[in-house]
Design a protein around this motif. Structure first.
Motif, short mmCIF file in Angstrom:
data_model
loop_
_atom_site.label_atom_id
_atom_site.label_comp_id
_atom_site.label_asym_id
_atom_site.label_seq_id
_atom_site.Cartn_x
_atom_site.Cartn_y
_atom_site.Cartn_z
N TRP A 105 4.00 -11.94 -3.29
CA TRP A 105 3.33 -10.95 -2.66
C TRP A 105 2.03 -11.24 -2.02
O TRP A 105 1.66 -10.75 -0.93
CB TRP A 105 3.36 -9.52 -3.23
CG TRP A 105 2.09 -9.29 -4.18
CD1 TRP A 105 1.80 -9.87 -5.48
CD2 TRP A 105 0.95 -8.74 -3.93
NE1 TRP A 105 0.76 -9.64 -5.80
CE2 TRP A 105 0.04 -8.62 -4.99
CE3 TRP A 105 0.49 -7.91 -2.56
CZ2 TRP A 105 -1.29 -8.09 -5.14
CZ3 TRP A 105 -0.84 -7.19 -2.59
CH2 TRP A 105 -1.57 -7.33 -3.82
N SER A 106 1.26 -11.96 -2.97
CA SER A 106 0.05 -12.54 -2.65
C SER A 106 -0.27 -13.81 -3.01
O SER A 106 -0.45 -13.96 -4.29
CB SER A 106 -1.19 -11.69 -3.08
OG SER A 106 -2.40 -11.93 -2.80
N GLY A 107 0.09 -14.96 -2.33
CA GLY A 107 0.02 -16.37 -2.52
C GLY A 107 1.24 -16.58 -3.59
O GLY A 107 2.62 -16.15 -3.24
N SER A 108 1.05 -17.00 -4.79
CA SER A 108 2.04 -17.29 -5.66
C SER A 108 2.36 -15.97 -6.64
O SER A 108 3.28 -16.02 -7.40
CB SER A 108 2.04 -18.40 -6.49
OG SER A 108 0.54 -18.37 -7.15
N LYS A 109 1.53 -14.94 -6.29
CA LYS A 109 1.54 -13.90 -7.14
C LYS A 109 2.52 -12.89 -7.05
O LYS A 109 3.10 -12.78 -6.00
CB LYS A 109 0.19 -13.03 -7.29
CG LYS A 109 -1.08 -13.76 -7.80
CD LYS A 109 -2.28 -12.94 -7.84
CE LYS A 109 -3.53 -13.76 -8.24
NZ LYS A 109 -4.68 -12.80 -8.22
N ASN A 110 3.37 -12.32 -7.94
CA ASN A 110 4.50 -11.43 -7.99
C ASN A 110 4.18 -10.05 -8.28
O ASN A 110 3.00 -9.68 -9.22
CB ASN A 110 5.62 -11.99 -8.79
CG ASN A 110 5.93 -13.44 -8.54
OD1 ASN A 110 6.12 -13.64 -7.36
ND2 ASN A 110 5.72 -14.30 -9.35
N LEU A 111 4.97 -8.95 -7.98
CA LEU A 111 4.66 -7.37 -8.09
C LEU A 111 6.00 -6.79 -8.83
O LEU A 111 6.85 -7.18 -8.17
CB LEU A 111 4.25 -6.80 -7.19
CG LEU A 111 2.57 -7.02 -6.78
CD1 LEU A 111 2.29 -5.89 -5.76
CD2 LEU A 111 1.73 -6.40 -8.15
N LEU A 112 5.98 -5.86 -9.70
CA LEU A 112 6.88 -5.16 -9.98
C LEU A 112 6.39 -3.72 -9.18
O LEU A 112 5.18 -3.39 -9.18
CB LEU A 112 7.01 -4.60 -11.37
CG LEU A 112 7.43 -5.95 -12.22
CD1 LEU A 112 7.49 -5.38 -13.67
CD2 LEU A 112 8.82 -6.47 -11.94
N LEU A 113 7.67 -3.10 -8.23
CA LEU A 113 6.97 -2.22 -7.66
C LEU A 113 7.97 -0.83 -7.90
O LEU A 113 9.28 -0.85 -8.28
CB LEU A 113 7.52 -2.16 -5.93
CG LEU A 113 7.07 -3.25 -5.36
CD1 LEU A 113 7.69 -3.59 -3.92
CD2 LEU A 113 5.16 -3.11 -5.25
N VAL A 114 7.13 0.21 -8.39
CA VAL A 114 7.63 1.27 -9.22
C VAL A 114 7.49 2.65 -8.00
O VAL A 114 6.32 3.08 -7.73
CB VAL A 114 7.13 1.73 -10.46
CG1 VAL A 114 7.72 3.02 -10.97
CG2 VAL A 114 7.27 0.42 -11.38
N VAL A 126 3.81 2.06 -6.66
CA VAL A 126 2.82 1.23 -7.64
C VAL A 126 3.27 -0.07 -7.91
O VAL A 126 4.31 -0.42 -8.08
CB VAL A 126 2.52 2.27 -9.16
CG1 VAL A 126 1.66 1.58 -10.14
CG2 VAL A 126 2.42 3.59 -8.89
N GLY A 127 2.15 -0.92 -7.73
CA GLY A 127 2.31 -2.29 -7.76
C GLY A 127 1.84 -2.71 -9.25
O GLY A 127 0.77 -2.55 -9.73
N ILE A 128 2.68 -3.38 -10.17
CA ILE A 128 2.13 -3.67 -11.45
C ILE A 128 2.64 -5.28 -11.57
O ILE A 128 3.49 -5.90 -11.12
CB ILE A 128 3.20 -3.02 -12.43
CG1 ILE A 128 2.74 -1.55 -12.59
CG2 ILE A 128 2.76 -3.59 -14.05
CD1 ILE A 128 3.69 -0.95 -13.22
N ASP A 129 1.53 -6.01 -12.00
CA ASP A 129 1.56 -7.48 -12.14
C ASP A 129 2.28 -7.75 -13.39
O ASP A 129 1.77 -7.50 -14.52
CB ASP A 129 0.06 -8.00 -12.25
CG ASP A 129 0.29 -9.56 -12.22
OD1 ASP A 129 1.08 -10.20 -12.72
OD2 ASP A 129 -0.85 -10.36 -11.94
N PRO A 130 3.63 -8.38 -13.30
CA PRO A 130 4.33 -8.62 -14.39
C PRO A 130 3.76 -9.70 -15.38
O PRO A 130 4.13 -9.74 -16.74
CB PRO A 130 5.68 -9.16 -14.15
CG PRO A 130 5.27 -9.53 -12.76
CD PRO A 130 4.23 -8.95 -12.24
N ALA A 131 2.63 -10.51 -14.92
CA ALA A 131 2.11 -11.32 -15.79
C ALA A 131 0.97 -11.03 -16.60
O ALA A 131 0.55 -11.36 -17.63
CB ALA A 131 1.37 -12.59 -14.89
#
Length: 338
Positions: A105-114, A126-131
């Motif tokens: 979603w932003s470069g190589s970063k990923n999100l969980l969307l709730v 809500v965007g949550i970084d799973p890392a």
């Protein structure tokens, strides 16, 4: 790990035969009275006349020894596979429903969307970084129950009405997610009318969406996703379990989250893909904590969301399990059951 506890009275009794039937999937069992949390995804036409239910599916309820969530153990199969993940925000004002994954979603970063809703207000994503399990940002969208959310081909797809799917440009969503506060994001075009959008997810170039039904099994359809976000219906219905709230799709399996009622355990179904009739499909079912909702996949893990930890249910003594965090399990541990 300590359990989440609240100041409230709890009474737990042995299920017995009547309790097993009440929480099972046998079609002779009816749930009395609609849960308000499901009202937005249920309609008079929700019982599909052409869907028959002939096979009572037994869901494994052998108790485990949970030490990571509130309330009684759902089952050993659940407790031995799942563990805690991110804490959900905004539970004092919103009720969580759908969950999806946004890769890169932003470069190589990923999100969980709730997706989360509150009747009479705009809903939020809500965007949550799973890392890190930290909240990255929130956005507002027009009011919806938000039973499902998924991303593909530059678009986010979200349940709109009971039988409608909205689409949002990911580029617009990303810009809003990075802003302070909770900016509003408008859907692109009119919502796509479908058979049912109580739950939805995607896999590859396909979106899957279907209808919640508390009276019996129902159906979902597959839709091919075009680059402009158009959904093209594949005219073959898949039978889905009664009370389906969430879906995760892998190359070889469908994994369904089913629930109805704050005082009843949920079920997770792992179904081998290829056979649209549940009576003929290879599958496994086991109990999960109460009020399970959406499912998604990230990093080889399944993430499961619950609505029971929200302001509307957490202080009610009828709520069997009050869960304020996402739960996660390796997908291989689930698909290995079938």
């Amino acid at each position: 790990m300590s359990r989440v506890t609240f100041s409230r009275r709890r009474v737990f009794t042995a299920l017995g035969l009547a309790g097993v039937l009440a929480t099972g999937t046998a079609v002779t069992v009816a749930v009395n009275g609609p849960e308000s949390s499901q009202a937005a995804t249920t309609s008079p036409a929700s019982v599909a006349a052409d869907v028959s239910v002939t096979r009572a599916i037994k869901c494994d309820d052998k108790a485990g020894s949970n030490d990571f969530y509130d309330g009684p153990s759902a089952s050993n199969k659940y407790d031995s596979r799942f563990s805690n993940s991110a804490t959900l925000p905004h539970l004092g004002s919103y009720i969580p429903q759908g969950i999806g994954t946004w890769w890169n979603w932003s470069g190589s970063k990923n999100l969980l969307l709730v997706t989360m809703y509150h009747t009479g207000r705009n809903s939020i994503i809500v965007g949550i970084d799973p890392a890190t399990n930290k909240v990255v940002g929130d956005v507002q969208i027009a009011e919806t129950h938000g039973g499902g959310i998924t991303t593909a081909y530059g678009w986010a797809f979200v349940q709109g009405s009971t039988n409608g799917i909205r689409k949002y440009k990911l580029s617009t969503l990303a810009a809003a997610m990075k802003k302070s506060g909770t900016p509003y994001v408008k859907a692109v075009g009119s919502e796509r009318k479908v058979y049912g959008a109580s739950f939805l997810t995607s896999y590859g170039d396909s979106l899957f969406a279907g209808k919640f039904n508390d009276k019996g099994r129902d159906k979902m359809y597959e839709y091919k996703i075009k680059s402009d976000g158009t959904l093209v219906t594949i005219k073959k219905a898949w039978e889905v379990p009664m009370k389906t709230q969430g879906l995760l799709v892998t190359k070889g399996h469908f994994i369904y989250s089913t629930s109805y009622g704050r005082d009843k355990l949920s079920n997770l179904y792992v179904v081998k893909r290829g056979q649209p009739d549940l009576d003929k499909a290879k599958l496994s079912c086991f109990r999960a904590p109460s009020m399970s909702e959406g499912l998604t996949e990230y990093g080889g893990r399944a993430y499961l969301v619950f609505e029971s930890g929200s302001y509307k249910y957490r202080s009610d003594p009828k709520t069997k399990n009050v869960i304020t965090r996402l739960h996660k399990a390796s997908i291989s541990s689930l698909t290995g059951l079938v």
